[in-house]
Write an enzyme that holds these catalytic residues in place. Structure first.
Site, PDB file in Angstrom:
ATOM      1  N   GLU A  78       4.188   1.786  15.589  1.00 50.82           N
ATOM      2  CA  GLU A  78       5.004   1.576  14.383  1.00 50.82           C
ATOM      3  C   GLU A  78       4.129   1.232  13.180  1.00 50.82           C
ATOM      4  OE1 GLU A  78       8.357   1.790  13.967  1.00 50.82           O
ATOM      5  OE2 GLU A  78       8.415   0.932  11.959  1.00 50.82           O
ATOM      6  N   GLN A 134     -15.583   0.196   9.555  1.00 45.76           N
ATOM      7  CA  GLN A 134     -16.568  -0.497  10.394  1.00 45.76           C
ATOM      8  C   GLN A 134     -16.215  -0.343  11.871  1.00 45.76           C
ATOM      9  OE1 GLN A 134     -16.927  -4.567   8.699  1.00 45.76           O
ATOM     10  NE2 GLN A 134     -16.411  -3.591   6.765  1.00 45.76           N
ATOM     11  N   GLY A 138     -10.653   0.005  13.352  1.00 43.13           N
ATOM     12  CA  GLY A 138      -9.497   0.877  13.585  1.00 43.13           C
ATOM     13  C   GLY A 138      -9.645   1.684  14.862  1.00 43.13           C
ATOM     14  N   TYR A 197      -6.890  10.412  12.360  1.00 42.49           N
ATOM     15  CA  TYR A 197      -6.145  10.972  13.485  1.00 42.49           C
ATOM     16  C   TYR A 197      -6.628  12.367  13.850  1.00 42.49           C
ATOM     17  CZ  TYR A 197      -3.088   7.015  12.691  1.00 42.49           C
ATOM     18  OH  TYR A 197      -2.597   5.753  12.526  1.00 42.49           O
ATOM     19  N   TYR A 245       0.836  -1.205   0.000  1.00 46.97           N
ATOM     20  CA  TYR A 245       0.000   0.000   0.000  1.00 46.97           C
ATOM     21  C   TYR A 245       0.873   1.259   0.000  1.00 46.97           C
ATOM     22  CZ  TYR A 245      -3.598   3.338   1.653  1.00 46.97           C
ATOM     23  OH  TYR A 245      -4.443   4.406   1.794  1.00 46.97           O
ATOM     24  N   GLU A 246       2.001   1.206   0.700  1.00 43.96           N
ATOM     25  CA  GLU A 246       2.914   2.359   0.761  1.00 43.96           C
ATOM     26  C   GLU A 246       3.892   2.350  -0.419  1.00 43.96           C
ATOM     27  OE1 GLU A 246       4.634   2.894   4.658  1.00 43.96           O
ATOM     28  OE2 GLU A 246       2.663   3.050   5.618  1.00 43.96           O
ATOM     29  N   VAL A 248      -5.845  -2.172   9.180  1.00 44.07           N
ATOM     30  CA  VAL A 248      -7.051  -3.001   9.165  1.00 44.07           C
ATOM     31  C   VAL A 248      -7.177  -3.533   7.733  1.00 44.07           C
ATOM     32  CG1 VAL A 248      -9.579  -2.990   9.395  1.00 44.07           C
ATOM     33  CG2 VAL A 248      -8.162  -1.677  11.001  1.00 44.07           C
ATOM     34  N   GLU A 298       6.607  18.302  10.233  1.00 48.19           N
ATOM     35  CA  GLU A 298       6.492  17.862   8.854  1.00 48.19           C
ATOM     36  C   GLU A 298       7.747  17.057   8.571  1.00 48.19           C
ATOM     37  OE1 GLU A 298       3.860  18.666   6.822  1.00 48.19           O
ATOM     38  OE2 GLU A 298       2.937  19.702   8.520  1.00 48.19           O
TER      39      GLU A 298
END
Lengths: 156, 156
Positions: free
Chosen positions: A81, A92, A95, A129, A26-27, A85, A139
């Protein structure tokens, strides 16, 4: 939904390792994921990290992996770290359960801070968040470093 | 110069606490340093951090404070939180001794990586790390995040 949040055991490590792989994909950085399952097993036994898992019908559908670190200016800090989900089980509330269980762990250990990092293109995570009133500390490259002062937040 | 590098004990915590204060002053952020000595004592007993000290004639003239963290992509990582030598004792090799003792600790624990952060205006520190061939992992707010792969470096 019948999801249980509980501390991870060694038996959960294959599922955790697979979730980390999916997170690396995903990253867009799977080639950087080189730690194998045996490494996880040895390091978990040694206490190098801990995790909470969300389990549903015998399957791990999410996890939060963390370890204790230290701020010499503030005191003990629990560092989140990895937090993931499974895609088909998102939106749902899993998380939220996991994240709140992580915060509870930090409070139990008398931590002063929790800290984690987010890639800046991960909009769902940033929105998640922000709802917790997390502070952006700095940043960073292509992301943000979040820091929350447990003594000042109401949500724990 | 007769400097000994050794693991810190509880008796060193007042000196370590004072060095952290001096570092906070050097980083122009003393008001953010709120952890008191009793907090250090309780957290050190619990194993939340460790340190190496440089001692000369019964006085602590420098220290490296660190803790074990985890990269889920790579494995165990020793994080150097604070690293300081008293101003009047700089440029005499004490920092080099301390930093190499820190690297030795990382190797002893079978860590895959060491990591630390540096403010970008701290030119002497940047020069010091460049000599070790450290990799800059990410640009960050007003500094850099360094990361060294212990298996690829020659200097350990």
């Amino acid at each position: 939904m019948n999801v249980t949040i509980r501390p991870a055991t060694e038996a959960d490590l294959p599922a955790i390792h697979q979730l980390v792989r999916e997170l690396a994909i995903y990253e867009r950085a799977e080639e950087q994921f080189t730690a194998d399952l045996d490494t996880y097993r040895a390091d978990f036994r040694e206490g190098a990290f801990e995790a909470l898992v969300a389990e549903e019908g015998g399957t791990v559908v999410g996890m939060a992996l963390y370890y204790l670190t230290y701020s010499t200016w503030k005191g003990k800090m629990l560092y989140l770290e990895d937090f993931v989900v499974r895609p088909e089980r998102r939106r749902q509330g899993i998380g939220r359960f996991l994240f709140e269980a992580f915060l509870t762990q930090a409070v139990k250990r008398d931590c002063r801070l929790v800290k984690w990092q987010v890639l800046d293109w991960n909009t769902p995570a940033l929105r998640f968040y922000e709802r917790y009133g997390a502070l952006i500390e700095r940043e960073w490259w292509n992301g943000k470093i979040f820091l929350s002062d447990l003594k000042k937040n109401e949500f724990v």
